[in-house]
Design an enzyme around this catalytic site. Structure first.
Site, PDB file in Angstrom:
ATOM      1  N   ASP A  14       0.859  -1.121   0.129  1.00  0.00           N
ATOM      2  CA  ASP A  14      -0.050   0.076   0.507  1.00  0.00           C
ATOM      3  C   ASP A  14       1.114   1.177  -0.284  1.00  0.00           C
ATOM      4  O   ASP A  14       1.607   1.668   0.920  1.00  0.00           O
ATOM      5  CB  ASP A  14      -0.804   0.113   0.806  1.00  0.00           C
ATOM      6  CG  ASP A  14      -1.985  -1.321   1.150  1.00  0.00           C
ATOM      7  OD1 ASP A  14      -1.949  -1.811   0.014  1.00  0.00           O
ATOM      8  OD2 ASP A  14      -2.553  -1.122   2.100  1.00  0.00           O
ATOM      9  N   GLU A 140      -9.239  -9.783  -5.197  1.00  0.00           N
ATOM     10  CA  GLU A 140      -8.347  -9.435  -6.098  1.00  0.00           C
ATOM     11  C   GLU A 140      -7.059 -10.367  -6.384  1.00  0.00           C
ATOM     12  O   GLU A 140      -6.199  -9.834  -6.654  1.00  0.00           O
ATOM     13  CB  GLU A 140      -7.890  -8.208  -4.612  1.00  0.00           C
ATOM     14  CG  GLU A 140      -8.000  -7.396  -4.406  1.00  0.00           C
ATOM     15  CD  GLU A 140      -7.593  -6.197  -3.110  1.00  0.00           C
ATOM     16  OE1 GLU A 140      -8.040  -5.042  -3.132  1.00  0.00           O
ATOM     17  OE2 GLU A 140      -6.503  -6.759  -2.835  1.00  0.00           O
ATOM     18  N   THR A 221     -21.875  -5.437   5.974  1.00  0.00           N
ATOM     19  CA  THR A 221     -21.606  -4.630   6.187  1.00  0.00           C
ATOM     20  C   THR A 221     -22.013  -3.406   5.966  1.00  0.00           C
ATOM     21  O   THR A 221     -21.650  -2.811   5.242  1.00  0.00           O
ATOM     22  CB  THR A 221     -19.627  -4.835   6.570  1.00  0.00           C
ATOM     23  OG1 THR A 221     -19.228  -4.484   5.674  1.00  0.00           O
ATOM     24  CG2 THR A 221     -19.830  -6.157   6.966  1.00  0.00           C
ATOM     25  N   LEU A 222     -22.806  -2.430   7.430  1.00  0.00           N
ATOM     26  CA  LEU A 222     -22.907  -0.963   7.025  1.00  0.00           C
ATOM     27  C   LEU A 222     -22.485   0.024   7.440  1.00  0.00           C
ATOM     28  O   LEU A 222     -22.728   1.134   7.383  1.00  0.00           O
ATOM     29  CB  LEU A 222     -24.573  -1.129   7.359  1.00  0.00           C
ATOM     30  CG  LEU A 222     -25.233  -2.174   7.254  1.00  0.00           C
ATOM     31  CD1 LEU A 222     -26.474  -2.138   7.895  1.00  0.00           C
ATOM     32  CD2 LEU A 222     -25.293  -2.336   5.280  1.00  0.00           C
ATOM     33  N   ASP A 247      -8.565   6.316  10.677  1.00  0.00           N
ATOM     34  CA  ASP A 247      -8.956   5.821   9.177  1.00  0.00           C
ATOM     35  C   ASP A 247      -9.270   4.267   8.721  1.00  0.00           C
ATOM     36  O   ASP A 247      -9.359   3.850   9.489  1.00  0.00           O
ATOM     37  CB  ASP A 247      -6.844   5.428   9.370  1.00  0.00           C
ATOM     38  CG  ASP A 247      -6.764   5.062   7.380  1.00  0.00           C
ATOM     39  OD1 ASP A 247      -8.088   4.529   6.603  1.00  0.00           O
ATOM     40  OD2 ASP A 247      -5.410   5.088   7.114  1.00  0.00           O
ATOM     41  N   ALA A 250      -8.877  -1.066   6.009  1.00  0.00           N
ATOM     42  CA  ALA A 250      -9.105  -2.358   6.565  1.00  0.00           C
ATOM     43  C   ALA A 250      -9.728  -2.862   6.998  1.00  0.00           C
ATOM     44  O   ALA A 250      -9.765  -4.137   7.892  1.00  0.00           O
ATOM     45  CB  ALA A 250      -7.298  -2.814   6.844  1.00  0.00           C
ATOM     46  N   ASP A 253     -11.366  -6.051   6.279  1.00  0.00           N
ATOM     47  CA  ASP A 253     -10.602  -7.012   5.882  1.00  0.00           C
ATOM     48  C   ASP A 253     -10.492  -7.357   7.953  1.00  0.00           C
ATOM     49  O   ASP A 253     -10.562  -8.353   8.053  1.00  0.00           O
ATOM     50  CB  ASP A 253      -9.215  -6.438   4.977  1.00  0.00           C
ATOM     51  CG  ASP A 253      -9.286  -6.340   4.518  1.00  0.00           C
ATOM     52  OD1 ASP A 253     -10.278  -6.462   3.635  1.00  0.00           O
ATOM     53  OD2 ASP A 253      -8.433  -5.484   3.702  1.00  0.00           O
TER      54      ASP A 253
END
Length: 305
Positions: A14, A140, A221-222, A247, A250, A253
């Protein structure tokens, strides 16, 4: 110890820039900072599952470059089994990430070595899959490989999780019968179901559509609105723990990895969802992808704001 969670997916470096806001087309902004951080949805979920209590193996590909060395080492530090992380003649995958002052992000991914993940790679490391309790996939890596991995997981009788990210179109129809838990976010649920998802009620309709297509269970997921769990028996809405976000990279994840780790440890679906939610909430209070992922001790000590 044999792995009880196997993650099949991407490893990316990243390249993260923080800026006042996301740039418009043709615009140049002055950023606050820049960092290189190990990531990729597959690797992030592997790290999350490991930190949150599971024995983990990773199946993936990195390039024969410095990023590839760093990505593999980042997993080894977490005591993740990397026998199935292959080094290929290509550059490692990268993700270009801009995070704004409101903690929202925009991401561009270049697959690189992740594109070398073929069905043959899954077959090469079939012994790794055979000792798993839970198998996790994302999008991915090439679709043909994902579909092959899902079907092999079903053949082996494993609990199969698909986090359909990133998703911009419906999944192949023959995938659904192999999926025990389909875990999209709002935009992914909309892309997969063909229905708008902008509220709890619309998320229920999208989840019902995905279940009718063959998914065993769906967890939408909301974000700050929590998560919706749906199956043939009905729906359950889980409120999100309250935290101050720094932030969101992830967070999804972390939820997937935490949910999988909890399931592998014998927790119920409800317990696993709540565990994953707390882990994801803690991750958004910290910057970065893998650096933001909490441990089991962090989750146990969590107190909502």
């Amino acid at each position: 110890m044999p792995a009880n969670v196997v993650v099949i997916g991407s490893l990316n470096m990243d390249l993260v820039t923080r800026a006042p806001r996301l740039p418009r087309g043709g615009e140049t902004l002055i950023g606050h900072s820049f960092a290189t951080v190990s990531g990729g949805k597959g690797a992030n979920q592997a790290v999350a599952a490991a930190r949150l209590g599971a024995q983990v193996s990773m199946v993936g590909c990195v390039g024969n470059d410095d990023y590839g060395v760093q990505l593999r080492e980042a997993l080894l530090v977490e005591q993740i089994d990397c026998q199935a992380v292959s080094v290929v003649e290509d550059s490692s995958g990268v993700a270009l990430i801009v995070v704004d002052d409101n903690s929202q992000n925009a991401i561009v991914i270049v697959a690189g070595a992740n594109g070398s993940m073929t069905p043959a790679v899954i077959d090469q490391f079939d012994a790794v899959l055979q000792v798993a309790d839970v198998i996790i996939c994302q999008l991915e890596i090439p679709d043909a490989t994902v579909g092959h991995a899902l079907k092999r997981g079903r053949e082996l009788g494993k609990t199969v999780i698909l986090n359909p990210a990133p998703a911009s179109r419906p999944l192949p129809a023959d995938w659904f019968a192999s999926i025990d838990y389909l875990i999209p976010n709002e935009s992914e649920a909309a892309a997969l179901s063909g229905l708008p998802v902008d509220s709890l009620e619309s998320a229920e309709k999208a989840a019902a559509q995905l279940i009718s297509m063959g998914a065993g269970n769906v967890i939408v997921t909301l974000g700050a609105q929590g998560a919706l769990f749906a199956n043939g028996s009905g729906y359950q809405h889980f409120l999100a723990p309250k935290v101050k976000a720094v932030d969101t990279t992830a967070a999804g994840d972390t939820f997937v990895g935490g949910f999988a780790a909890a399931l592998a440890a014998g927790k119920t679906e409800v317990e696993a969802i709540r565990f994953g939610q707390i882990a994801a909430a803690l991750s958004v209070t910290r910057a970065g992808a893998q650096p933001s992922i909490p441990t089991s001790s962090d989750v146990q000590a969590f107190k909502p704001a």
